[in-house]
Motif scaffolding. Structure first.
Motif, PDB file in Angstrom:
ATOM      1  N   PHE A  16      38.438   4.543  17.416  1.00 57.47           N
ATOM      2  CA  PHE A  16      38.937   3.746  18.347  1.00 57.47           C
ATOM      3  C   PHE A  16      38.656   3.840  19.585  1.00 57.47           C
ATOM      4  CE2 PHE A  16      42.684   3.072  21.069  1.00 57.47           C
ATOM      5  CZ  PHE A  16      42.912   1.619  20.976  1.00 57.47           C
ATOM      6  N   GLY A  17      38.683   4.955  20.104  1.00 55.26           N
ATOM      7  CA  GLY A  17      37.929   5.387  21.625  1.00 55.26           C
ATOM      8  C   GLY A  17      37.014   4.790  21.773  1.00 55.26           C
ATOM      9  N   GLN A  18      35.716   4.968  20.946  1.00 52.69           N
ATOM     10  CA  GLN A  18      34.515   4.433  21.315  1.00 52.69           C
ATOM     11  C   GLN A  18      34.402   2.884  21.323  1.00 52.69           C
ATOM     12  OE1 GLN A  18      33.053   6.545  17.770  1.00 52.69           O
ATOM     13  NE2 GLN A  18      31.349   7.194  19.093  1.00 52.69           N
ATOM     14  N   ARG A  19      35.383   2.215  20.407  1.00 50.02           N
ATOM     15  CA  ARG A  19      35.427   0.737  20.492  1.00 50.02           C
ATOM     16  C   ARG A  19      35.891   0.451  21.848  1.00 50.02           C
ATOM     17  NH1 ARG A  19      35.451  -1.932  15.262  1.00 50.02           N
ATOM     18  NH2 ARG A  19      34.940  -0.679  13.494  1.00 50.02           N
ATOM     19  N   ARG A  24      34.574  -2.338  26.711  1.00 46.72           N
ATOM     20  CA  ARG A  24      34.852  -2.469  28.154  1.00 46.72           C
ATOM     21  C   ARG A  24      33.690  -2.345  28.986  1.00 46.72           C
ATOM     22  NH1 ARG A  24      34.009   1.807  31.623  1.00 46.72           N
ATOM     23  NH2 ARG A  24      33.892   3.356  30.148  1.00 46.72           N
ATOM     24  N   THR A  25      32.633  -1.512  28.313  1.00 40.59           N
ATOM     25  CA  THR A  25      31.258  -1.691  28.994  1.00 40.59           C
ATOM     26  C   THR A  25      30.813  -3.183  28.636  1.00 40.59           C
ATOM     27  OG1 THR A  25      31.136   0.482  28.629  1.00 40.59           O
ATOM     28  CG2 THR A  25      28.767  -0.701  29.007  1.00 40.59           C
ATOM     29  N   ARG A  26      30.957  -3.816  27.529  1.00 40.14           N
ATOM     30  CA  ARG A  26      30.486  -5.126  27.635  1.00 40.14           C
ATOM     31  C   ARG A  26      31.012  -6.202  28.630  1.00 40.14           C
ATOM     32  NH1 ARG A  26      29.911  -6.498  21.107  1.00 40.14           N
ATOM     33  NH2 ARG A  26      28.163  -5.354  20.667  1.00 40.14           N
ATOM     34  N   LEU A  34      40.214  -1.025  34.120  1.00 35.94           N
ATOM     35  CA  LEU A  34      41.190  -1.103  32.904  1.00 35.94           C
ATOM     36  C   LEU A  34      42.320  -0.337  33.102  1.00 35.94           C
ATOM     37  CD1 LEU A  34      41.537  -1.973  30.011  1.00 35.94           C
ATOM     38  CD2 LEU A  34      39.854  -0.099  29.521  1.00 35.94           C
ATOM     39  N   ALA A  35      42.257   0.709  33.563  1.00 35.46           N
ATOM     40  CA  ALA A  35      43.275   1.422  34.036  1.00 35.46           C
ATOM     41  C   ALA A  35      44.591   0.719  34.670  1.00 35.46           C
ATOM     42  CB  ALA A  35      43.203   2.895  34.606  1.00 35.46           C
ATOM     43  N   ALA A  67      43.749  -6.655  27.602  1.00 33.27           N
ATOM     44  CA  ALA A  67      42.821  -6.454  28.988  1.00 33.27           C
ATOM     45  C   ALA A  67      41.623  -6.766  28.646  1.00 33.27           C
ATOM     46  CB  ALA A  67      43.344  -4.975  29.402  1.00 33.27           C
ATOM     47  N   LEU A  68      40.924  -6.393  27.731  1.00 37.55           N
ATOM     48  CA  LEU A  68      39.505  -6.446  27.315  1.00 37.55           C
ATOM     49  C   LEU A  68      39.249  -7.802  26.511  1.00 37.55           C
ATOM     50  CD1 LEU A  68      38.996  -2.798  25.659  1.00 37.55           C
ATOM     51  CD2 LEU A  68      38.295  -3.757  28.017  1.00 37.55           C
TER      52      LEU A  68
END
Length: 416
Positions: A16-19, A24-26, A34-35, A67-68
């Motif tokens: 999940f964290g990697q996703r 976010r990077t994309r 994001l925070a 958010a994403l």
């Protein structure tokens, strides 16, 4: 493929964290941005992405997805063996979207036919705005009108014979893009939204019309803020206010209204940043403009006027995470009737956010039911409404869970 290109989350099973980090990077978003959207410290985002903490609870996951702008829940959490492959925050995609997209991407408008007169186009746009505010399913109405309006206003600019005719044609073209931005928002084509916003701003600036520039700035600020780009949202608002505020004392009512709307946008951006003093300060400055507008005045693009200030107050309090104040603002604006059906429904959604924040989920669901009754499409395409409903479908209380599930079916989150 460049080593700097973010991987596809479907290339290999990923945590999940990697996703979260990939999406976010994309989106070109920093951990700080994001925070800020989530109301957390950047270190919390880092812990999520690195797996230093367990997968958050459903409300936090929904906040991250919103958010994403992740379209489906499974895209973010992976295959959990559930039926949660639901369309979330970009909306399901309207039936009219392909035709609107085709008109927006067909450039330049071709053909030898004569463009409609500017008087005809002015009347057509007036009718389109009127339909948008009065139709419960406003996207269906304006989606049918937009392809023709886009082609005709483009043609009108090309065939203008004098400088004055060209400026007026550009105003009409800008206004068409403003209408298109309302249609494209919250649908599964973010790139198209930015294209529409950019073309609207360009046409407004070329027209040299202060009101058109102000409206374009108002719409651009919303697009930036929804993407977590608070500095950019502030910058475009402040540039527009520097242009318009010196003219305020003797400005026409539409220019005064757009100044008020821009000040309200500054309030909402400050609230997103949790800047309490600045947020309420800008809200008060917007309210002063609203109080000086004629009785019954309603700006047809921004919905700005006296009735909408209570709605802005609710949103400011919600974004500041002040649950008690948000509910107070919601109660204080209960008797106000906003002329536009979509804007009235969105106000109900903001009231529902206030009640949810204050720990009153049953009242929040009842308020969302009212929003859906007023303007179904507004509720169907609103990410906050969808998040509240989806969260409550997992409630431990059977009655609340059933009520949320019925609403989830009504707004298209779950199959009937």
């Amino acid at each position: 493929m460049s080593s700097d290109t973010p991987p596809d989350p479907y290339d290999n099973p990923v945590a999940f964290g990697q996703r979260v980090q990939i999406y976010r990077t994309r989106r070109g978003m920093t951990r700080e941005q994001l925070a800020g959207l989530l109301g957390h410290h950047p270190s919390w985002v880092k812990k999520v992405e690195t797996g230093a903490m367990r997968m958050p609870r459903l409300p936090e996951i929904l906040g991250i997805a919103q958010a994403l702008r992740v379209r489906r829940l499974n895209d973010l959490v992976g295959d959990l063996g559930t039926a949660q492959n639901t369309e979330l925050f970009l909306g399901p995609g309207h039936d009219q979207l392909p035709a609107v997209r085709a008109a927006l991407t067909a450039f330049p408008a071709g053909g030898d036919r004569q463009a409609p007169s500017q008087a005809f186009l002015r009347a057509a746009l007036d009718a389109a705005w009127d339909a948008r505010h009065k139709a419960p399913n406003h996207r269906a109405v304006i989606g049918a009108l937009l392809p023709g309006l886009i082609r005709d206003t483009q043609l009108g600019v090309r065939q203008a014979e004098t400088a004055a005719e060209r400026r007026n044609a550009l105003r009409l073209k800008a206004e068409t893009y403003f209408l298109a931005q309302f249609f494209v928002a919250y649908q599964p084509d973010p790139a198209l939204l930015w294209r529409v916003a950019d073309r609207g701003m360009n046409a407004a600036q070329e027209s040299e019309d202060p009101h058109a520039v102000g409206v374009a700035a108002w719409l651009s600020a919303q697009a930036h803020r929804d993407s977590g780009q608070y500095d950019e949202a502030d910058d475009v608002v402040q540039q527009a206010l520097r242009l318009l505020e010196p003219r305020l004392s003797d400005a026409e009512v539409e220019v005064r209204a757009i100044v008020g709307a821009l000040r309200a946008e500054a309030a909402l951006t400050a609230a997103k940043r949790r800047e309490t003093g600045a947020a309420w300060g800008w809200w008060e400055r917007a309210e002063r403009v609203a109080e000086e507008l004629p009785d019954g005045y309603f700006h047809r693009v921004t919905s700005f006027g006296r009735p909408v200030m209570g709605a802005h107050g609710v949103t400011v309090a919600v974004e500041l995470r002040a649950g008690g104040e948000a509910v107070r603002q919601a109660a204080g604006s209960e008797t106000v009737i906003i002329p536009s059906l979509p804007r009235r429904a969105r106000h109900r959604i903001e009231q529902a956010r206030a009640y949810q924040l204050d720990g009153q989920p049953d009242v929040a669901l009842a308020t969302l039911e009212q929003a859906h009754a007023v303007a179904p499409e507004t509720t169907r395409y609103n990410g906050y409404a969808r998040a509240i409903v989806l969260e409550e479908t997992a409630s431990r209380l059977p009655e609340r869970r059933q009520r949320a599930s019925r609403l989830a079916v009504d707004i298209g989150l779950l199959a009937a």
